[in-house]
Scaffold this motif. Structure first.
Motif, short mmCIF file in Angstrom:
data_model
loop_
_atom_site.label_atom_id
_atom_site.label_comp_id
_atom_site.label_asym_id
_atom_site.label_seq_id
_atom_site.Cartn_x
_atom_site.Cartn_y
_atom_site.Cartn_z
N LYS A 119 0.73 -13.27 -3.43
CA LYS A 119 1.11 -11.89 -3.20
C LYS A 119 2.53 -11.63 -3.72
O LYS A 119 3.44 -12.39 -3.42
N THR A 120 2.66 -10.56 -4.46
CA THR A 120 3.97 -10.23 -5.01
C THR A 120 4.66 -9.16 -4.18
O THR A 120 4.07 -8.16 -3.82
N ILE A 121 5.92 -9.45 -3.87
CA ILE A 121 6.72 -8.48 -3.13
C ILE A 121 7.94 -8.12 -3.95
O ILE A 121 8.70 -8.99 -4.36
N ILE A 122 8.09 -6.83 -4.20
CA ILE A 122 9.27 -6.35 -4.90
C ILE A 122 10.30 -5.92 -3.86
O ILE A 122 9.97 -5.18 -2.93
N VAL A 123 11.50 -6.44 -4.00
CA VAL A 123 12.58 -5.99 -3.12
C VAL A 123 13.66 -5.37 -4.00
O VAL A 123 14.24 -6.04 -4.85
N ALA A 319 8.04 7.49 -11.19
CA ALA A 319 7.71 6.71 -12.39
C ALA A 319 7.85 5.22 -12.10
O ALA A 319 7.02 4.41 -12.52
N ALA A 320 8.89 4.87 -11.36
CA ALA A 320 9.14 3.47 -11.05
C ALA A 320 8.02 2.87 -10.21
O ALA A 320 7.58 1.75 -10.46
N VAL A 321 7.55 3.61 -9.22
CA VAL A 321 6.47 3.08 -8.37
C VAL A 321 5.22 2.84 -9.21
O VAL A 321 4.58 1.78 -9.11
N LEU A 322 4.89 3.82 -10.03
CA LEU A 322 3.69 3.70 -10.87
C LEU A 322 3.81 2.49 -11.81
O LEU A 322 2.88 1.70 -11.95
N TYR A 323 4.96 2.39 -12.42
CA TYR A 323 5.20 1.29 -13.36
C TYR A 323 5.11 -0.07 -12.66
O TYR A 323 4.45 -1.00 -13.13
N TRP A 328 3.09 -5.29 -11.72
CA TRP A 328 3.13 -6.37 -10.73
C TRP A 328 2.01 -6.32 -9.70
O TRP A 328 1.84 -7.26 -8.96
N ASN A 329 1.31 -5.21 -9.63
CA ASN A 329 0.26 -5.06 -8.63
C ASN A 329 0.77 -5.55 -7.27
O ASN A 329 0.19 -6.42 -6.63
N PRO A 358 -3.71 3.58 -4.09
CA PRO A 358 -4.35 2.79 -3.05
C PRO A 358 -3.31 2.16 -2.11
O PRO A 358 -2.28 1.69 -2.58
N ASP A 359 -3.59 2.17 -0.83
CA ASP A 359 -2.69 1.63 0.19
C ASP A 359 -1.23 2.05 -0.03
O ASP A 359 -0.37 1.22 -0.28
N PRO A 360 -0.97 3.33 0.08
CA PRO A 360 0.40 3.79 -0.17
C PRO A 360 1.43 3.21 0.80
O PRO A 360 2.61 3.18 0.49
#
Length: 580
Positions: A119-123, A319-323, A328-329, A358-360
């Motif tokens: 699982k990838t987590i962006i911080v 744009a950043a969230v979509l990208y 990175w899914n 999905p899953d906002p």
RNA sequence: GGUCCCGUAGCUCAGAUGGAUAGAGCGUUGGUCUCCUAAACCGAAGGUCGCGCGUUCGAAUCGCGCCGGGAUCACCA
């Protein structure tokens, strides 16, 4: 051992194992027992007085204690019913064996897991603005974000550290105009941000007299946006020199990012956002601007395009969230950004939901308070801002004074290294110790207080453990190597048991801290562990006992404490020391 | 004004599913270094949990209303 008790209880009453497990608590005083089962809930269910239930359960379970072959009797020493509570006293020897065995098995990574595997987590954290000073306020996002990233990494998640640089916006038009008029190349090379700040302030002063400057700045920014070579070159220079200066600080605190895409990077993707929103029919006109209506979320409209058609930070964040999701899914996309932006993120996340992401709820705003100054003294002569580096320097200088005094034998390089770790650690600690949504009230008095609830206290405790191991004689060390259960079973004193209990709770504090994005939950546990150890250390001889087995057992306990404290400190971003 | 957050010891803060006598640290105060590092340890004093009403067997914790403080409410980020 909690599991054995939960199992016995669920067999004895009409509650599932999990239900019992969540009900189990700790009595307020250690002399009241180790684990408590409150009977109130059960009373409601079977309509009987809770005190009666406790008494009956007491009789029932006490029977099992008479059977020495029963694992329950190996875990539990005795049971007492006090009011509506059923209090269990654990068998101290068994408890000590289990805790030490688990600690040794976990090694340097107590409480680590692989729950986040795959699982990838962006911080996203730190996120300073180009050409602006990196001040104590940025310390909050920087240290909090790093600790949260570490917490997730420790649980096996693939963590991506993002630094969302503020490298875009009309202020760069101003900077370009200011640079052309008043810029000093030499000063820029020497102290880039200081020089950029100087001309930026000058711009505002001059613009009051000469308002045309504002228009000029707007035009400069437009040219920059359109990719004009000359403006781009200047912008790039500002960005580079600023980053070099930021990197010095990041190196100092050992924080390194996987991704430095700033706002300018996402600005390129905003046309896509506008298209997508209008395709979904979410974009409406309002007062000449394009907005997404969020009334059904109880929020104000989210502005996407200004009335002049240009984008705004909300557009870039979308744009950043979509990208990020595309590349990175991500399992989580975490923003470590101050409380004032709560409304902004609520809007962004609501728009994502409207877009059908999905899953906002994978997007999380981890908000934190403001850094305030307790007294007017907490500022530099230059102005009302304090640079993070100045704060770190002050901490290190104070640490050095103490180290020099207590260790005249150490050479300069060693003193420097130790002082740096202590000073920087002390500063980081003050950012992380309280709940993150609280404001931090800085005063020089508190920041330079290295006693009590501070990083130096934790570090000092580590050095005590390390020192014990250095000084132990070979016979004890040899015995220690074997890690026998028989030795561990000797740790039955009150103070020893208290330490063991704290060790057990460290992993639980990690998952709580992760769940709530709250490193302070782990820090508090570390502090309790350190205090318990120091009490034990004073009350109980460790090396000065004739019994080799007992000495080895106590040393094993100190070792377990050291492993736990070091692991927790590192997650907090505080590098431990061996002596201080 | 709308929305949200906060109010616990002199100060800084815990009290993250409602449970036993509300806890730490600093500061104040009294002790402990010929003994494993005194950045430590042990003891004492210090509280109507902002106020009121309610829900509950039980409220710092949940609900409502006040009082006090803060954040935010589109063309900055």
């Amino acid at each position: 051992m909690k599991d054995i008790i939960a199992e016995a209880l669920s067999e004895a009453i009409e509650l599932s194992y999990d239900d019992v497990q969540t009900l189990l608590t700790q009595p307020p005083q250690p002399n009241m027992g180790d684990i408590a089962f409150p009977c109130f809930q059960l009373a409601k269910k079977i309509r009987k007085a809770p005190v009666l239930i406790a008494g009956e359960l007491n009789d029932k379970l006490n029977l099992r204690l008479t059977d020495s072959a029963d694992p329950f009797s190996r875990a539990v020493e005795r049971i007492e019913a006090v009011g509506a509570y059923l209090n269990f006293f654990l068998r101290r020897d068994t408890f000590a064996e289990e805790v030490l065995r688990a600690s040794i098995a976990a090694g340097d990574r107590p409480g680590a897991s692989d729950e986040g595997k795959g699982k990838t987590i962006i911080v996203e954290y730190s996120s300073p603005n180009i050409a602006k000073p990196f001040h104590v306020g940025h310390g909050f996002s920087t240290f909090l974000g790093e600790a949260i990233a570490n917490l997730y990494e420790y649980a096996g998640y693939n963590v991506q550290r993002f630094n969302h640089l503020g490298d875009y916006g009309t202020q760069f038009g101003k900077l370009i105009v200011a640079w052309r008029r008043w810029g000093d190349v030499e000063a820029l090379n020497k102290a880039p941000i200081q020089e950029l700040t100087r001309i930026y302030i000058k711009f505002h002063d001059e613009a009051k007299i000469e308002p045309e400057l504002e228009d000029e700045a707007r035009r400069a920014f437009t040219r920059l946006e359109q990719g004009s070579e000359e403006e781009m070159k200047l912008w790039q220079t500002f960005r580079e020199v600023s980053l070099e200066e930021f990197d010095d600080t990041y190196d100092r605190v050992n924080i390194h990012f996987d991704n430095m895409n700033g706002e300018s990077f996402y600005a390129k993707m905003t046309p896509e956002v506008v298209t997508l929103l209008s395709e979904k029919g979410l974009l409406i006109e309002s007062e000449g601007a394009q907005v997404v209506d969020l009334e059904d979320y109880g929020l104000n409209p989210c502005l996407i395009l200004k009335n002049d058609g240009s984008t705004i930070y909300a557009t870039r964040d979308i744009a950043a969230v979509l990208y990020r999701d595309r590349i990175w899914n991500f399992h989580r996309n975490i923003y470590v950004v101050g409380i004032p932006q709560i409304n902004h993120f609520n809007q962004i996340f609501a728009v994502m939901e409207k877009l059908g992401m999905p899953d906002p709820e994978r997007n999380v705003h981890v908000a934190f308070g403001t850094v305030r100054f307790a007294d007017g003294v907490f500022s530099t002569r230059k102005g009302n801002i304090v640079l993070l580096d100045e704060l770190l320097d002050a901490g290190v200088a104070h640490a050095r004074a103490i180290v020099e005094e207590s260790h005249p034998d150490l050479d300069d390089a060693e003193i420097e290294e130790i002082s740096e770790r202590i000073g920087v650690g002390a500063v980081r600690y003050t950012y992380l110790a309280s709940g993150r949504e609280r404001d931090i009230l800085f005063s020089w008095e508190d920041i330079l207080d290295y006693e009590g609830d501070t990083a130096p206290y934790l570090l000092y405790t580590v050095t005590r453990c390390a020192s014990l191991l250095r000084k132990a004689d070979s016979a004890v060390l040899k015995r220690l190597e074997k890690h026998s259960d028989e030795d561990a079973a000797l740790l039955i004193g009150d103070d020893e048991q208290k330490v063991l209990k704290e060790i057990v709770q460290f992993p639980e504090s990690l998952s709580a801290a992760r769940k709530h994005y709250e490193p302070s939950m782990m820090i508090r546990r570390l502090m309790q562990l350190a205090r318990a150890f120091n009490t034990f250390y004073h009350s109980t001889p460790i090396l000065r006992v004739d019994d080799t087995a007992l000495s080895a057992a106590r040393l094993a306990l100190a070792q377990a404490v050291e492993r736990t404290l070091k692991a927790g400190l590192r997650i907090a971003g505080i590098e431990p020391v061996d002596r201080m």
